[in-house]
Design an enzyme around this catalytic site. Structure first.
Site, PDB file in Angstrom:
ATOM      1  N   GLU A   1     -23.314 -31.880  11.268  1.00  0.00           N
ATOM      2  CA  GLU A   1     -23.810 -32.890  12.216  1.00  0.00           C
ATOM      3  C   GLU A   1     -25.215 -33.101  11.511  1.00  0.00           C
ATOM      4  OE1 GLU A   1     -21.843 -32.494  16.431  1.00  0.00           O
ATOM      5  OE2 GLU A   1     -23.406 -30.816  16.055  1.00  0.00           O
TER       6      GLU A   1
ATOM      7  N   CYS B   1     -33.100 -34.578  10.841  1.00  0.00           N
ATOM      8  CA  CYS B   1     -32.558 -33.179  11.059  1.00  0.00           C
ATOM      9  C   CYS B   1     -31.135 -33.086  10.378  1.00  0.00           C
ATOM     10  CB  CYS B   1     -32.743 -32.656  12.400  1.00  0.00           C
ATOM     11  SG  CYS B   1     -32.003 -31.104  12.578  1.00  0.00           S
TER      12      CYS B   1
ATOM     13  N   CYS C   1     -22.551 -21.523  10.029  1.00  0.00           N
ATOM     14  CA  CYS C   1     -23.788 -20.805   9.717  1.00  0.00           C
ATOM     15  C   CYS C   1     -23.305 -19.243   9.880  1.00  0.00           C
ATOM     16  CB  CYS C   1     -24.912 -20.934  10.587  1.00  0.00           C
ATOM     17  SG  CYS C   1     -26.622 -20.146  10.185  1.00  0.00           S
TER      18      CYS C   1
ATOM     19  N   CYS D   1     -26.920 -15.610  15.159  1.00  0.00           N
ATOM     20  CA  CYS D   1     -28.045 -15.395  16.080  1.00  0.00           C
ATOM     21  C   CYS D   1     -27.427 -15.811  17.527  1.00  0.00           C
ATOM     22  CB  CYS D   1     -29.291 -16.502  15.818  1.00  0.00           C
ATOM     23  SG  CYS D   1     -30.081 -16.327  14.122  1.00  0.00           S
TER      24      CYS D   1
ATOM     25  N   CYS E   1     -27.897 -19.211  19.468  1.00  0.00           N
ATOM     26  CA  CYS E   1     -27.680 -20.452  18.809  1.00  0.00           C
ATOM     27  C   CYS E   1     -25.960 -20.940  18.739  1.00  0.00           C
ATOM     28  CB  CYS E   1     -28.240 -20.300  17.270  1.00  0.00           C
ATOM     29  SG  CYS E   1     -27.874 -22.183  16.165  1.00  0.00           S
TER      30      CYS E   1
ATOM     31  N   GLU F   1     -28.113 -22.215   7.313  1.00  0.00           N
ATOM     32  CA  GLU F   1     -29.566 -21.551   6.868  1.00  0.00           C
ATOM     33  C   GLU F   1     -29.712 -21.808   5.487  1.00  0.00           C
ATOM     34  OE1 GLU F   1     -31.880 -19.521   7.954  1.00  0.00           O
ATOM     35  OE2 GLU F   1     -32.546 -19.291   5.722  1.00  0.00           O
TER      36      GLU F   1
ATOM     37  N   CYS G   1     -32.021 -28.281  19.041  1.00  0.00           N
ATOM     38  CA  CYS G   1     -31.963 -27.091  18.109  1.00  0.00           C
ATOM     39  C   CYS G   1     -31.093 -26.044  18.733  1.00  0.00           C
ATOM     40  CB  CYS G   1     -33.473 -26.446  18.395  1.00  0.00           C
ATOM     41  SG  CYS G   1     -34.990 -27.347  17.733  1.00  0.00           S
TER      42      CYS G   1
HETATM   43  N1  SAH Z   1     -31.201 -21.319  10.036  1.00  0.00           N
HETATM   44  C1  SAH Z   1     -32.477 -22.126  10.245  1.00  0.00           C
HETATM   45  C2  SAH Z   1     -32.446 -23.418  10.333  1.00  0.00           C
HETATM   46  C3  SAH Z   1     -31.531 -23.927  11.536  1.00  0.00           C
HETATM   47  S1  SAH Z   1     -32.152 -23.674  13.231  1.00  0.00           S
HETATM   48  C4  SAH Z   1     -33.426 -21.050  11.083  1.00  0.00           C
HETATM   49  O1  SAH Z   1     -32.912 -20.392  12.106  1.00  0.00           O
HETATM   50  O2  SAH Z   1     -34.599 -21.379  10.969  1.00  0.00           O
HETATM   51  C5  SAH Z   1     -33.398 -24.658  13.615  1.00  0.00           C
HETATM   52  C6  SAH Z   1     -34.198 -23.872  14.847  1.00  0.00           C
HETATM   53  O3  SAH Z   1     -33.511 -23.958  16.034  1.00  0.00           O
HETATM   54  C7  SAH Z   1     -34.541 -22.408  14.540  1.00  0.00           C
HETATM   55  O4  SAH Z   1     -35.713 -22.119  14.570  1.00  0.00           O
HETATM   56  C8  SAH Z   1     -33.707 -21.836  15.496  1.00  0.00           C
HETATM   57  O5  SAH Z   1     -34.113 -20.415  15.729  1.00  0.00           O
HETATM   58  C9  SAH Z   1     -33.824 -22.673  16.665  1.00  0.00           C
HETATM   59  N2  SAH Z   1     -32.638 -22.522  18.008  1.00  0.00           N
HETATM   60  C10 SAH Z   1     -31.596 -22.210  17.431  1.00  0.00           C
HETATM   61  N3  SAH Z   1     -30.810 -22.028  18.594  1.00  0.00           N
HETATM   62  C11 SAH Z   1     -31.668 -22.420  19.564  1.00  0.00           C
HETATM   63  C12 SAH Z   1     -31.569 -22.724  21.180  1.00  0.00           C
HETATM   64  N4  SAH Z   1     -30.465 -22.548  21.825  1.00  0.00           N
HETATM   65  N5  SAH Z   1     -32.607 -23.215  21.687  1.00  0.00           N
HETATM   66  C13 SAH Z   1     -33.776 -23.558  20.854  1.00  0.00           C
HETATM   67  N6  SAH Z   1     -34.058 -23.234  19.763  1.00  0.00           N
HETATM   68  C14 SAH Z   1     -32.883 -22.787  19.083  1.00  0.00           C
END
Ligand code: SAH
Length: 389
Positions: free
Chosen positions: A120, A133, A140, A144, A147, A196, A371
């Site tokens: 996406e 974006c 991924c 985490c 996420c 990532e 995000c």
């Molecule tokens: N893997 C990379 C890029 C993708 S995520 C990274 O982790 O930086 C982009 C951002 O969204 C990251 O800062 C991530 O931690 C954040 N993110 C992930 N899940 C989220 C959520 N449920 N609410 C808010 N931010 C979130």
């Protein structure tokens, strides 16, 4: 939730939803102009029996005029058009579904790759900028727990051209006036979609160059307007530091202490917070760019006053900026966003110690485009509250 699948257009068979390795684990997406640097493009064109200058003509159409449509390439002889576009501008990603909100100025596209992998991308138009974006991987592998993308695991890395294609589509939508607000340009690119980026280093670096090289070699977006966001893979941050680029680095920190960070960003158990930040400060010193520290505010998990104070002490005097992100809801997660008063206090504690801090505008939550909500058809996302399709 099967909604994701129901929304796919008729004709997309179930096999298209099978894992990405249906054609064998070694199947590679077809080669595309955006994978190649100018010398490689000339070599590819010569290989096809065409004069080398056709590579520049093709590049001008694709990167400069934002077209991949052979019929618009009237400076090329008809047979060369078909041959060159067929060989060097294959359609890598097919739009499966578009969701929009904010009056059409936030648009999420679900893309299907040649092998059935889904990714996406999200376009966000603001009064002063237009940000794409983009995803760097299908799925991924970082896992985490807050996420949505991390929950289904990694399907595969995207190629450079598959990444560039997402920006190209946004740039074209802006250039043709398809986004409400009149014609315009994509000004910013953030690698904050699925994946990532530093775990797909080579493709991401090539994509950054294609996105930022001046037209017609690339899309001509300023390096300073490109952000690479990482969970904090220290060796890759160090490698990026040595590339001579001026892209912005964002580090998804989410906790100032190792104990909590090990839970929230499990893949980085190998590196302590101090090591991650050391690499970030070296990046800042080398590039002169402020590092963006991303911090998702999770109620009663990482939003305590003492953590704000600890974060402030880690960042004091550094070339850094904190981006607080109210946690966006993801399916199945027990966590939720911090109380507004608690978030305000966290903010104030950083600000009062002189740490530059902002709260991220979380656009696109209605279309699961914010995000951490991108999960494509691999997860239970897909816009149950979508405004349009
Ligand atoms: N893997 C990379 C890029 C993708 S995520 C990274 O982790 O930086 C982009 C951002 O969204 C990251 O800062 C991530 O931690 C954040 N993110 C992930 N899940 C989220 C959520 N449920 N609410 C808010 N931010 C979130």
């Amino acid at each position: 939730m099967p909604e994701a699948i129901k929304l796919l257009p008729v004709g997309l068979t179930e096999s298209a939803l099978a894992p990405a390795d249906r054609r064998g684990p070694r199947a590679r997406p077809p080669r595309h102009l955006a994978d190649l640097d100018p010398a490689e493009r000339r070599a590819a064109v010569i290989e096809l029996g065409q004069p080398a200058y056709r590579a520049d003509q093709l590049s001008r159409h694709y990167f400069g005029r934002l077209t991949d449509d052979a019929s618009e390439m009237t400076d090329l002889p008809a047979d060369a058009r078909a041959q060159l576009t067929g060989a060097l501008l294959p359609q890598l990603l097919t739009s499966q579904r578009e969701l929009e909100c904010d009056g059409g100025t936030t648009r999420k596209t679900l893309w299907r790759a040649f092998d059935g992998a889904f990714v996406e991308s999200v376009l966000m138009r603001y009064p002063d900028r237009v940000t794409m974006c983009v995803s760097s991987q299908a799925g991924c592998g970082m896992a985490c727990p807050f996420c949505a993308t991390g929950q289904a695991g990694l399907t595969r890395n995207l190629t450079a051209a598959e990444i560039v294609t997402q920006v190209f589509a946004g740039a074209r939508a802006m250039a043709t006036g398809a986004v409400p607000g009149g014609r315009g340009r994509v000004s910013n690119v953030v690698f904050m979609g699925m994946g990532e980026p530093l775990a797909n280093y080579a493709s991401v670096l090539t994509a950054v160059r294609r996105i930022t090289d001046p037209a017609p070699n690339g899309l001509g977006i300023s390096q300073r307007s490109v952000t690479v966001s990482t969970v904090g893979l220290v060796p890759s941050i160090r490698r990026l530091t040595s590339e001579g680029l001026s892209v912005r680095l964002a580090v998804s920190l989410h906790a100032p202490d190792d104990e909590l960070r090990d839970e929230l960003v499990p893949v980085t158990r190998r590196w302590q917070v101090a090591e991650v930040l050391d690499a970030a400060w070296d990046y800042a010193a080398e590039t002169g760019r402020r590092v963006s520290i991303e911090y998702a505010m999770i109620r009663d998990i990482n939003d305590q006053a003492w953590r704000a104070d600890l974060l402030a002490s880690l960042l004091a005097g550094r070339l850094a900026h904190v981006n607080l992100i109210p946690l966006n809801p993801t399916p199945g997660s027990k966590w939720t966003a911090s109380n507004p008063e608690v978030a305000d206090e966290f903010f104030e504690r950083l600000a009062s110690r002189g740490i530059p801090v902002t709260v991220r505008d979380t656009r696109g939550t209605q279309i699961d485009g914010a995000c951490g909500q991108l999960a494509a058809a691999t997860g239970p996302t897909a816009g149950s509250q979508a405004l349009t399709n």
